[in-house]
Design an enzyme around this catalytic site. Structure first.
Site, PDB file in Angstrom:
ATOM      1  N   LEU A   1     -32.701 118.392 -50.875  1.00 52.04           N
ATOM      2  CA  LEU A   1     -31.354 118.132 -51.680  1.00 52.04           C
ATOM      3  C   LEU A   1     -31.314 118.877 -52.850  1.00 52.04           C
ATOM      4  O   LEU A   1     -30.470 118.714 -53.672  1.00 52.04           O
ATOM      5  CB  LEU A   1     -31.403 116.475 -52.128  1.00 52.04           C
ATOM      6  CG  LEU A   1     -31.720 115.574 -51.140  1.00 52.04           C
ATOM      7  CD1 LEU A   1     -31.869 114.153 -51.702  1.00 52.04           C
ATOM      8  CD2 LEU A   1     -30.314 115.626 -50.133  1.00 52.04           C
ATOM      9  N   SER A   2     -32.205 120.199 -52.844  1.00 49.22           N
ATOM     10  CA  SER A   2     -31.913 121.223 -53.770  1.00 49.22           C
ATOM     11  C   SER A   2     -32.311 120.655 -55.061  1.00 49.22           C
ATOM     12  O   SER A   2     -31.717 121.317 -56.175  1.00 49.22           O
ATOM     13  CB  SER A   2     -30.470 121.703 -53.765  1.00 49.22           C
ATOM     14  OG  SER A   2     -30.237 122.198 -52.680  1.00 49.22           O
ATOM     15  N   SER A   3     -33.544 120.274 -55.140  1.00 49.40           N
ATOM     16  CA  SER A   3     -34.034 119.837 -56.540  1.00 49.40           C
ATOM     17  C   SER A   3     -34.207 121.208 -57.208  1.00 49.40           C
ATOM     18  O   SER A   3     -34.141 121.579 -58.523  1.00 49.40           O
ATOM     19  CB  SER A   3     -35.423 119.076 -56.673  1.00 49.40           C
ATOM     20  OG  SER A   3     -36.138 119.722 -55.598  1.00 49.40           O
ATOM     21  N   SER A   4     -34.723 122.481 -56.622  1.00 50.04           N
ATOM     22  CA  SER A   4     -34.821 123.764 -57.123  1.00 50.04           C
ATOM     23  C   SER A   4     -33.563 124.227 -57.911  1.00 50.04           C
ATOM     24  O   SER A   4     -33.256 124.732 -58.934  1.00 50.04           O
ATOM     25  CB  SER A   4     -35.419 124.567 -56.227  1.00 50.04           C
ATOM     26  OG  SER A   4     -34.654 124.607 -54.893  1.00 50.04           O
TER      27      SER A   4
ATOM     28  N   ALA B   1     -36.960 117.188 -50.516  1.00 50.04           N
ATOM     29  CA  ALA B   1     -36.127 116.335 -49.625  1.00 50.04           C
ATOM     30  C   ALA B   1     -34.987 117.202 -49.127  1.00 50.04           C
ATOM     31  O   ALA B   1     -34.238 116.599 -48.104  1.00 50.04           O
ATOM     32  CB  ALA B   1     -35.735 115.284 -50.155  1.00 50.04           C
TER      33      ALA B   1
ATOM     34  N   GLU C   1     -33.617 132.402 -58.201  1.00 48.93           N
ATOM     35  CA  GLU C   1     -34.527 131.961 -56.933  1.00 48.93           C
ATOM     36  C   GLU C   1     -34.846 133.094 -55.952  1.00 48.93           C
ATOM     37  O   GLU C   1     -35.877 133.079 -55.416  1.00 48.93           O
ATOM     38  CB  GLU C   1     -33.449 130.896 -56.131  1.00 48.93           C
ATOM     39  CG  GLU C   1     -34.063 130.523 -55.116  1.00 48.93           C
ATOM     40  CD  GLU C   1     -34.169 128.989 -54.989  1.00 48.93           C
ATOM     41  OE1 GLU C   1     -34.020 128.266 -55.636  1.00 48.93           O
ATOM     42  OE2 GLU C   1     -35.233 128.419 -53.943  1.00 48.93           O
TER      43      GLU C   1
ATOM     44  N   ASP D   1     -26.493 126.142 -52.609  1.00 48.10           N
ATOM     45  CA  ASP D   1     -27.423 125.140 -53.383  1.00 48.10           C
ATOM     46  C   ASP D   1     -26.700 125.057 -54.871  1.00 48.10           C
ATOM     47  O   ASP D   1     -26.436 124.441 -55.323  1.00 48.10           O
ATOM     48  CB  ASP D   1     -28.732 125.270 -53.431  1.00 48.10           C
ATOM     49  CG  ASP D   1     -29.333 125.068 -51.910  1.00 48.10           C
ATOM     50  OD1 ASP D   1     -28.468 124.689 -51.018  1.00 48.10           O
ATOM     51  OD2 ASP D   1     -30.540 125.658 -51.803  1.00 48.10           O
TER      52      ASP D   1
ATOM     53  N   THR E   1     -25.529 129.067 -42.955  1.00 48.60           N
ATOM     54  CA  THR E   1     -24.561 130.113 -42.649  1.00 48.60           C
ATOM     55  C   THR E   1     -24.047 130.978 -44.027  1.00 48.60           C
ATOM     56  O   THR E   1     -23.527 131.828 -44.004  1.00 48.60           O
ATOM     57  CB  THR E   1     -23.065 129.247 -42.420  1.00 48.60           C
ATOM     58  OG1 THR E   1     -22.581 128.297 -43.461  1.00 48.60           O
ATOM     59  CG2 THR E   1     -22.959 128.451 -41.293  1.00 48.60           C
ATOM     60  N   ASP E   2     -24.776 130.427 -45.050  1.00 49.54           N
ATOM     61  CA  ASP E   2     -24.531 130.998 -46.552  1.00 49.54           C
ATOM     62  C   ASP E   2     -24.691 132.300 -46.359  1.00 49.54           C
ATOM     63  O   ASP E   2     -24.004 133.430 -46.866  1.00 49.54           O
ATOM     64  CB  ASP E   2     -25.046 130.113 -47.656  1.00 49.54           C
ATOM     65  CG  ASP E   2     -26.261 129.724 -47.878  1.00 49.54           C
ATOM     66  OD1 ASP E   2     -27.067 130.143 -46.897  1.00 49.54           O
ATOM     67  OD2 ASP E   2     -26.720 129.301 -48.721  1.00 49.54           O
TER      68      ASP E   2
HETATM   69  C1  GLA Z   1     -31.359 126.051 -48.090  1.00 49.96           C
HETATM   70  C2  GLA Z   1     -30.975 127.261 -48.756  1.00 49.96           C
HETATM   71  C3  GLA Z   1     -29.321 127.313 -48.915  1.00 49.96           C
HETATM   72  C4  GLA Z   1     -28.945 127.478 -47.344  1.00 49.96           C
HETATM   73  C5  GLA Z   1     -29.680 126.257 -46.753  1.00 49.96           C
HETATM   74  C6  GLA Z   1     -29.082 126.129 -45.233  1.00 49.96           C
HETATM   75  O1  GLA Z   1     -30.959 125.053 -48.979  1.00 49.96           O
HETATM   76  O2  GLA Z   1     -31.296 127.342 -50.234  1.00 49.96           O
HETATM   77  O3  GLA Z   1     -29.037 128.707 -49.289  1.00 49.96           O
HETATM   78  O4  GLA Z   1     -29.059 128.664 -46.742  1.00 49.96           O
HETATM   79  O5  GLA Z   1     -30.940 126.138 -46.914  1.00 49.96           O
HETATM   80  O6  GLA Z   1     -27.816 125.833 -44.975  1.00 49.96           O
END
Ligand code: GLA
Length: 358
Positions: free
Chosen positions: A106-109, A104, A141, A153, A17-18
């Site tokens: 979990l947004s390690s980036s 994973a 990013e 993230d 959705t973001d």
């Molecule tokens: C990844 C992207 C986020 C978001 C999600 C899905 O984590 O980095 O910006 O779009 O996917 O909700």
């Protein structure tokens, strides 16, 4: 020497959705990236993870993404964006330590980006708001790494609050924290298929969403309600309809989810998570067979309230909401049943909702 820390995040509701100017519920978790570093006193930039045998060197006055050492782009990209914003930054040395699993979902980036921003801010005495940091990290990013992600993230890593969910409105760019009900836990389960957002599917989904919004005459899918979508269904190609249905449904589930959190209705919230996964699977096609198996297993276990894929999808992990007293048993059963059904080992993490970057 200075240190900076930024956590990973789990997306609770509001999938994809973001970048559609929509709403998301997420939380920062108690795993993240710590950077230790200092200024080099010149334009020399040295970043690395000595445990992992990684080291990359570049010149702050001549920054360009690295193809061979693409992990470095998350750090160097933040320096690049800081410089493009006219901030007085230059060379630095940073050593990475992480207890956040990579790939994973979990947004390690984002944790690497936000921790770099926090470190640069300390080393160069800057005074940036958390929102400025999140936005500059997203730009790194987008432009340096080449993934057109939204703000989720980086904002979750920057704004996390212990025992609270984060409600992010990506159009207004506002963040609110909402107390998370007590007596429940989050179990993150990596399915063993790494998720790679640079693989192209993510950017493809993004374009499909923009196309669906245009066909519906809307600025963004944020502006479309499910009633409007149903009314416009006949004029949409089937694929556009399903992509839009996912995003429109997720925005609505987030708003309902907030109500459930506010009145402590964890069952209602869990049902929304199951519905979210079903929509990912069918409408958005960003699940994977392994993730579907994990959600199916979770659904059958006592004490599980909800389960869904978390983050971009196409592999990665699921997040399961469960009653605390069942946590250990659910974890064990998930691992055993997944192994029996797929022959793969799932990696599970019982996570606390934690504070954001510092
Ligand atoms: C990844 C992207 C986020 C978001 C999600 C899905 O984590 O980095 O910006 O779009 O996917 O909700």
């Amino acid at each position: 020497m200075q240190t900076a820390y930024a956590p990973g995040r789990v997306e609770l509701l509001g999938n994809h959705t973001d970048y559609n100017e929509g709403v998301v519920l997420s939380a920062a978790i108690d795993r993240g990236v710590t950077l230790t570093g200092e200024k080099t006193g010149s334009s020399r930039v040295v970043v690395g993870d000595s445990k992992a045998g990684l080291r990359y060197e570049t010149d702050a006055d001549h920054l360009a993404p690295s193809k061979e050492q693409d992990w470095s782009n998350y750090l160097v990209g933040v320096l690049d964006v800081f410089k493009k914003n006219g901030l007085p930054v230059s060379g630095f040395h940073a050593e990475i330590q992480s207890n956040l699993p990579q790939g994973a979902g979990l947004s390690s980036s984002a944790a690497l980006e936000v921790s770099t921003a926090m470190l640069l801010q300390k080393l160069y005495g800057l005074d940036l708001s958390r929102l400025q940091i999140a936005k500059m990290c997203r730009r790194a990013e987008n432009e340096f790494v080449g993934v057109n992600c939204g703000l989720l993230d980086q904002a979750s890593s920057a704004f996390g609050k212990a025992a609270h969910a984060i409600f992010l409105d990506c159009r207004a760019e506002t963040v609110e924290t909402i107390p998370f009900p007590k007596g429940v836990e989050l179990l993150i389960t990596q399915c063993g298929v790494p998720h790679r957002l640079t693989g192209g599917e993510y950017n493809e989904r993004r374009l499909q969403c923009f196309d669906a919004a245009a066909r519906l005459g809307a600025k963004a899918l944020r502006d479309v309600s499910s009633a409007q979508l149903e009314a416009g269904k006949a004029s949409l190609p089937e694929l556009s309809y399903r992509r839009a249905a996912h995003v429109v449904g997720e925005n609505e589930r987030v708003m309902r989810g907030i109500e459930y959190l506010r009145c402590g209705d964890v069952r209602g919230f869990g049902e929304l998570m199951f519905a979210s996964h079903e929509s990912s699977r069918h409408n958005f096609e960003n699940s994977a067979p392994e993730l579907d198996v994990l959600v199916e297993i979770a659904r059958g276990l006592p004490g599980v309230l909800g389960s869904r894929l978390t983050g971009g999808g196409f592999g990665g992990a699921t997040v399961t909401l469960l009653e605390r007293e069942h946590a250990a048993a659910v974890r064990e059963a998930m691992e055993a049943q997944y192994l029996a059904r797929t022959g793969n080992h799932a990696i599970t993490h019982l996570c606390e909702i934690a504070d954001g970057a510092r």
